[in-house]
Write a protein that holds these residues in place. Structure first.
Motif, PDB file in Angstrom:
ATOM      1  N   VAL A 192      36.070  75.625  85.213  1.00  0.00           N
ATOM      2  CA  VAL A 192      34.709  75.741  85.751  1.00  0.00           C
ATOM      3  C   VAL A 192      34.340  74.451  86.468  1.00  0.00           C
ATOM      4  N   ILE A 193      33.809  74.604  87.661  1.00  0.00           N
ATOM      5  CA  ILE A 193      33.342  73.452  88.440  1.00  0.00           C
ATOM      6  C   ILE A 193      31.841  73.613  88.626  1.00  0.00           C
ATOM      7  N   GLY A 194      31.084  72.632  88.178  1.00  0.00           N
ATOM      8  CA  GLY A 194      29.632  72.730  88.188  1.00  0.00           C
ATOM      9  C   GLY A 194      29.047  72.719  89.594  1.00  0.00           C
ATOM     10  N   ARG A 195      27.818  73.202  89.673  1.00  0.00           N
ATOM     11  CA  ARG A 195      27.109  73.290  90.966  1.00  0.00           C
ATOM     12  C   ARG A 195      26.508  71.921  91.280  1.00  0.00           C
ATOM     13  N   HIS A 196      26.902  71.330  92.393  1.00  0.00           N
ATOM     14  CA  HIS A 196      26.281  70.090  92.849  1.00  0.00           C
ATOM     15  C   HIS A 196      26.380  70.028  94.366  1.00  0.00           C
ATOM     16  N   THR A 197      25.953  68.936  94.975  1.00  0.00           N
ATOM     17  CA  THR A 197      25.950  68.895  96.436  1.00  0.00           C
ATOM     18  C   THR A 197      25.841  67.460  96.935  1.00  0.00           C
ATOM     19  N   GLY A 198      25.831  67.305  98.249  1.00  0.00           N
ATOM     20  CA  GLY A 198      25.663  66.006  98.870  1.00  0.00           C
ATOM     21  C   GLY A 198      24.204  65.580  98.852  1.00  0.00           C
ATOM     22  N   GLY A 680      30.625  64.475  90.825  1.00  0.00           N
ATOM     23  CA  GLY A 680      30.920  65.840  90.403  1.00  0.00           C
ATOM     24  C   GLY A 680      31.730  65.906  89.124  1.00  0.00           C
ATOM     25  N   ALA A 681      32.544  64.890  88.873  1.00  0.00           N
ATOM     26  CA  ALA A 681      33.409  64.908  87.695  1.00  0.00           C
ATOM     27  C   ALA A 681      32.657  64.523  86.425  1.00  0.00           C
ATOM     28  N   LEU A 682      31.640  63.651  86.565  1.00  0.00           N
ATOM     29  CA  LEU A 682      31.041  63.083  85.359  1.00  0.00           C
ATOM     30  C   LEU A 682      29.521  63.201  85.275  1.00  0.00           C
ATOM     31  N   TYR A 683      28.823  63.397  86.412  1.00  0.00           N
ATOM     32  CA  TYR A 683      27.366  63.225  86.354  1.00  0.00           C
ATOM     33  C   TYR A 683      26.567  64.377  86.960  1.00  0.00           C
ATOM     34  N   GLU A 684      26.921  64.798  88.142  1.00  0.00           N
ATOM     35  CA  GLU A 684      26.013  65.646  88.929  1.00  0.00           C
ATOM     36  C   GLU A 684      26.168  67.124  88.583  1.00  0.00           C
ATOM     37  N   GLU A 685      25.039  67.773  88.368  1.00  0.00           N
ATOM     38  CA  GLU A 685      25.050  69.232  88.193  1.00  0.00           C
ATOM     39  C   GLU A 685      23.621  69.754  88.307  1.00  0.00           C
ATOM     40  N   PHE A 686      23.483  70.801  89.100  1.00  0.00           N
ATOM     41  CA  PHE A 686      22.208  71.518  89.154  1.00  0.00           C
ATOM     42  C   PHE A 686      22.212  72.558  88.042  1.00  0.00           C
ATOM     43  N   ARG A 687      21.326  72.387  87.094  1.00  0.00           N
ATOM     44  CA  ARG A 687      21.240  73.320  85.975  1.00  0.00           C
ATOM     45  C   ARG A 687      19.953  74.144  86.106  1.00  0.00           C
ATOM     46  N   TYR A 688      20.000  75.340  85.582  1.00  0.00           N
ATOM     47  CA  TYR A 688      18.870  76.258  85.703  1.00  0.00           C
ATOM     48  C   TYR A 688      18.513  76.841  84.346  1.00  0.00           C
ATOM     49  N   ALA A 689      17.223  77.086  84.163  1.00  0.00           N
ATOM     50  CA  ALA A 689      16.784  77.829  82.980  1.00  0.00           C
ATOM     51  C   ALA A 689      17.103  79.313  83.193  1.00  0.00           C
ATOM     52  N   ASP A 690      16.981  80.079  82.140  1.00  0.00           N
ATOM     53  CA  ASP A 690      17.311  81.504  82.231  1.00  0.00           C
ATOM     54  C   ASP A 690      16.430  82.256  83.219  1.00  0.00           C
ATOM     55  N   ASP A 691      15.217  81.738  83.455  1.00  0.00           N
ATOM     56  CA  ASP A 691      14.333  82.425  84.404  1.00  0.00           C
ATOM     57  C   ASP A 691      14.521  81.921  85.833  1.00  0.00           C
ATOM     58  N   LEU A 695      16.277  72.822  86.826  1.00  0.00           N
ATOM     59  CA  LEU A 695      16.005  71.768  85.855  1.00  0.00           C
ATOM     60  C   LEU A 695      16.317  70.386  86.399  1.00  0.00           C
ATOM     61  N   CYS A 696      16.830  70.289  87.607  1.00  0.00           N
ATOM     62  CA  CYS A 696      17.246  69.000  88.168  1.00  0.00           C
ATOM     63  C   CYS A 696      16.635  68.859  89.565  1.00  0.00           C
ATOM     64  N   THR A 697      15.420  68.359  89.643  1.00  0.00           N
ATOM     65  CA  THR A 697      14.737  68.264  90.929  1.00  0.00           C
ATOM     66  C   THR A 697      14.341  66.835  91.277  1.00  0.00           C
ATOM     67  N   THR A 698      14.751  65.875  90.478  1.00  0.00           N
ATOM     68  CA  THR A 698      14.544  64.464  90.794  1.00  0.00           C
ATOM     69  C   THR A 698      15.793  63.707  90.355  1.00  0.00           C
ATOM     70  N   PHE A 699      15.874  62.449  90.735  1.00  0.00           N
ATOM     71  CA  PHE A 699      17.020  61.642  90.312  1.00  0.00           C
ATOM     72  C   PHE A 699      16.934  61.246  88.837  1.00  0.00           C
ATOM     73  N   MET A 700      15.829  61.612  88.173  1.00  0.00           N
ATOM     74  CA  MET A 700      15.785  61.444  86.722  1.00  0.00           C
ATOM     75  C   MET A 700      16.643  62.504  86.037  1.00  0.00           C
ATOM     76  N   ASP A 701      16.784  63.653  86.698  1.00  0.00           N
ATOM     77  CA  ASP A 701      17.513  64.770  86.091  1.00  0.00           C
ATOM     78  C   ASP A 701      18.877  64.985  86.751  1.00  0.00           C
ATOM     79  N   TYR A 702      18.931  64.715  88.054  1.00  0.00           N
ATOM     80  CA  TYR A 702      20.173  64.903  88.794  1.00  0.00           C
ATOM     81  C   TYR A 702      20.803  63.522  88.964  1.00  0.00           C
ATOM     82  N   LEU A 703      21.809  63.261  88.170  1.00  0.00           N
ATOM     83  CA  LEU A 703      22.356  61.905  88.080  1.00  0.00           C
ATOM     84  C   LEU A 703      23.456  61.709  89.117  1.00  0.00           C
ATOM     85  N   ILE A 704      23.332  60.659  89.897  1.00  0.00           N
ATOM     86  CA  ILE A 704      24.407  60.309  90.823  1.00  0.00           C
ATOM     87  C   ILE A 704      24.961  58.951  90.415  1.00  0.00           C
ATOM     88  N   PRO A 705      26.246  58.743  90.601  1.00  0.00           N
ATOM     89  CA  PRO A 705      26.831  57.458  90.194  1.00  0.00           C
ATOM     90  C   PRO A 705      26.300  56.316  91.050  1.00  0.00           C
TER      91      PRO A 705
END
Length: 788
Positions: A192-198, A680-691, A695-705
């Motif tokens: 599985v490769i998580g959802r992330h982007t540039g 992508g290997a260690l930090y970044e991923e867009f996560r979503y709640a069931d609805d 859950l990752c809309t700022t750099f507090m939640d979406y971690l970049i190295p």
């Protein structure tokens, strides 16, 4: 000059703070656009009321879908499979919202602040519906017949469509027959490769104005593909392409998402036409994380038939791609690239992969640096490591057993990649592995890691091999001109996303003309200055634009020599071009500078010597095939058993690019790519709640190295396999820095844990490492601990 570590031409302006980005473009009387976005992932739009917003002084207009209902859905730029048409995106939500952040309305005001205040007064009523966020779940109804028919725009009714937008199989050989023999072992892997982007430093932005006097729509702030966007905007606004001028400004990073045609771009252009005022839109960071293309997000299931010596006789694979809510301009590009590039550097006589592109109520998906290859490389290399572990073989040993041999190059795989026949043009995969092992002392690294583990540290060494693709055609052009003062200009359709393309093209021109590269001015990224350009994507410009410039420079050299021969009354064979002048080979003091030759070519004199006026020449380069650079990533990691943190101590990259036009720029591309790959290997991923709530809309939640997490990158550039299909021998270098990072890091973490196959998903979260480390006691060491 080619191959020199020439300084970047782009930097002096940027270092003086004189760069001009989209937000730096100002016009008197400009309006600012603000987008009202859906707060829910899925729902039926009951009403959009803009009346209260319009009551604010300074608000000029506010639109909902009804105001743009005459616009069609946004078209595809790449891989336009017809079955994807019903999933195209409208510029404003049409009856139904399908992801949080979808544009529902826009307001235009005299200041950005006022526009934002007005946007908050737009009342949107939505009946929320259940969200579908799991691409692995069975497909669900997605668009009804009316929406499918409208979005497809084919003029014929379509039925309701479900959430599997397309399914396609890429194959060669006979997988069924190979597995049916019963010979060999079957080894399976789920990855599985998580959802992330540039996440470029500069978010998206655009400024458009309609110039009545010239009857032109001028758009500043474009990136990546200005010519395609020009044509698309012309279609959508009813103008002709020659009436739309699209101009790049400086670009604070692209990486794939930036520069595609989004709903906001269409709205800015349309507003400039309708409101007859300059219109500016600058995306903020939260919008970028909500609305700009996401990427990756794949789930692979691999099944390999292997022989006892590790040879992979057959590979049967499938994967799901989380497409998000709509299919945007890339069409099926990412899934197609994942499929075609999945075999990598290995022979694999029988191969089949089934791609499932599925819609979910998330931000739409597109390309991100090394699209499809980052994902496929992770899955494939994880499988190769698992094969080695299960057969008790070394990881290097299994790779060497499966490499395409140098004597078999060029090597054709009977499948297509980006619409071209897939032919590995050149490569010596074993040699690069040998060189990396020797340069960085792989045996020494393994011994050191083993000694540290014996002393109680959780450290590991791992690697991943990859093949990239680059240089897609079909064509690119360039014009070189010399003015009467001797100034050389290269004008072309290339685009810059910060990769140093001006420098490289100047070096190529300077090589032929015998002048320093900083005496060459490069003009590109403007649709009013050159007639054609495919853009900056797919690592294509060094190959395509570089070769076009080389051809143009050769044509200009020939013209200069002809004119000099006429003037000096000698034959062309007696002359050479060197140091910016044409001179007699036998008497270098007898010479004409390029400026003098340019003056000889002023119109009246040019007619006399039967040449076209002006010292200039065009060059074009056409290609039906891509080039295939390749490389190896290796990493040493240390795990903190207490926190689960993965610390990357060393990172090594070997990359054969055929010919490095500027090694410093190649190294820069690789270093930047590695940093993004670590994300992508260690930090970044867009996560979503069931609805469907992101859950990752700022750099507090979406971690970049940051620089703290990225070690110095040790790089070996090799030129052992020049491409035979372009005059420079070059292969692209823009994406190989990122391609195998997840594979190498996962391999190293496995080694540190002494649990082969432990890591099957990225990003590798600290909790997962912590839990795995807690179970280390009692696990057996990997079979190849001594030989890697």
């Amino acid at each position: 000059m080619i191959g020199a570590r020439a300084l970047r031409l782009e930097d002096p302006v940027l270092l003086r703070g004189a760069g001009r980005y989209a937000a730096d473009t100002y016009h008197a009387g400009e309006l600012h656009m603000r987008v009202v976005r859906s707060p829910v992932a899925h729902g039926r739009v009951r009403s959009v009321d803009v009346a209260d917003a319009l009551r604010l002084d300074g608000v000029v207009a506010a639109w909902s879908y009804d105001d743009v209902a005459d616009l069609p859905a946004i078209g595809f730029r790449l891989t336009p499979r017809e079955e994807l048409l019903p999933y195209r995106q409208p510029v404003l939500a049409r009856r139904v919202v399908r992801y949080v952040g979808e544009p529902v309305a826009v307001v235009f005001a005299t200041s950005a602040y006022l526009a934002e205040d007005a946007a908050e007064r737009v009342v949107v009523e939505i009946d929320q519906l259940p969200a579908h966020v799991d691409p692995d779940a069975d497909p669900v109804a997605w668009v009804d017949a009316e929406q499918a028919t409208w979005a497809a725009g084919l003029g014929t009714p379509l039925p309701e469509q479900d959430s599997e937008a397309t399914r396609f199989v890429t194959e060669y050989g006979d997988v069924e027959a190979a597995f049916a023999t019963g010979a060999g072992r079957i080894i399976e892997l789920d990855a599985v490769i998580g959802r992330h982007t540039g996440v470029p430093m500069e978010c998206r932005g655009l400024v458009a104005r309609y110039v009545e006097a010239d009857q032109e729509l001028v758009i500043d702030g474009a990136a990546k593909v200005p010519f395609w966007n020009r044509d698309a905007i012309a279609d959508l606004t009813g103008l002709t392409p020659s009436q739309v001028v699209v101009r790049e400004t400086h670009v604070g990073g692209g990486f794939g998402p930036r520069g595609e045609l989004y709903p906001e771009d269409v709205l800015v252009a349309l507003a400039a036409m309708r409101l007859r005022a300059p219109v500016k839109w600058i995306e903020d960071r939260q919008e970028h994380l909500l609305a700009t293309n996401h990427s990756r997000g794949q789930h692979h299931r691999l099944r390999a038939l292997v022989e006892e010596d590790g040879f992979i006789r057959a590979l049967d694979a499938s994967f799901t791609l989380d497409q998000g809510a709509y299919v945007r301009t890339h069409g099926a590009t990412v899934g197609s690239l994942t499929s075609s590039m999945l075999p990598g550097p290995y022979v694999i006589p029988h191969f089949r992969v089934e791609a499932h592109v599925r819609l979910t109520h998330k931000t739409p998906h597109g390309t991100y640096r090394s699209p499809g290859r980052y994902e496929g490389t992770f899955a494939r290399e994880r499988l190769v490591d698992k094969i080695a572990a299960e057969l008790g073989l070394g990881r290097e040993q299994v790779r060497r057993r499966n490499f395409i041999a140098v004597e078999d190059m060029p090597y054709e795989r009977p499948i297509q990649a980006m619409g071209t026949s897939m032919v590995h043009d050149s490569g010596d995969y074993r040699l690069l592995l040998d060189k990396m092992s020797e340069r960085y002392d792989f045996p020494g690294i393994r011994a050191e890691v083993a000694a540290r583990r014996a002393a109680g540290e959780a450290v590991g060494f791992g690697f991943g091999y990859f093949v990239e693709k680059s240089g897609i055609g079909p064509v690119e052009g360039a014009r070189i001109s010399v003015d009467t003062r001797g100034r050389v200009s290269v004008t072309c359709g290339a685009s810059s996303v910060g990769q140093g393309v001006d420098t490289v093209l100047a070096q190529v021109a300077a090589e032929t003309l015998g002048i320093p590269h900083d005496e060459v001015r490069v003009v590109r990224g403007r649709t009013d200055r050159f007639g054609y350009g495919r853009g900056a994507f797919a690592t294509r410009l060094s190959v395509m634009a570089g070769s076009a410039v080389a051809n143009a420079a050769a044509a200009l050299r020939d013209k200069a020599v002809r004119v000099a021969a006429h003037e000096l009354k000698v034959s062309v064979e007696e002359l050479e071009l060197a140091d910016g002048a044409v001179r007699l080979v036998s008497d270098p003091g007898t010479r004409l500078s390029l400026a003098e030759i340019a003056r000889l070519l002023e119109p009246v004199r040019a007619v006399e010597i039967k040449e076209d006026p002006g010292l200039d020449a065009d060059g074009w380069f056409r290609s039906d095939h891509m080039t295939y650079p390749y490389g190896l990533h290796a990493a040493v990691v240390r795990l903190d058993a207490g926190t689960g943190q993965t610390v990357v101590e060393r990172y090594l990259v070997g990359y054969d690019v055929g010919r490095a036009l500027n090694p410093t720029l190649v190294e820069g591309q690789i270093a930047g790519g590695v940093a993004q790959g670590l994300g992508g290997a260690l930090y970044e991923e867009f996560r979503y709640a069931d609805d469907g709530t992101p859950l990752c809309t700022t750099f507090m939640d979406y971690l970049i190295p940051t620089a703290h997490e990225v070690p110095p990158i040790e790089i070996l550039i090799t030129e052992d396999a020049p491409s035979p299909i372009n005059p420079l021998g070059v292969k692209g270098a823009g994406e190989g820095g990122v391609t195998a990072v997840a594979a190498a890091i996962a391999s190293a973490v496995d080694d540190a844990l002494q649990r082969p196959g432990a890591i099957t998903s990225v990003p590798i979260r600290p909790q997962a490492v912590h839990d795995l480390a807690a179970r280390v006691t009692g696990s057996r060491p990997p079979a190849d601990a001594a030989t890697g």
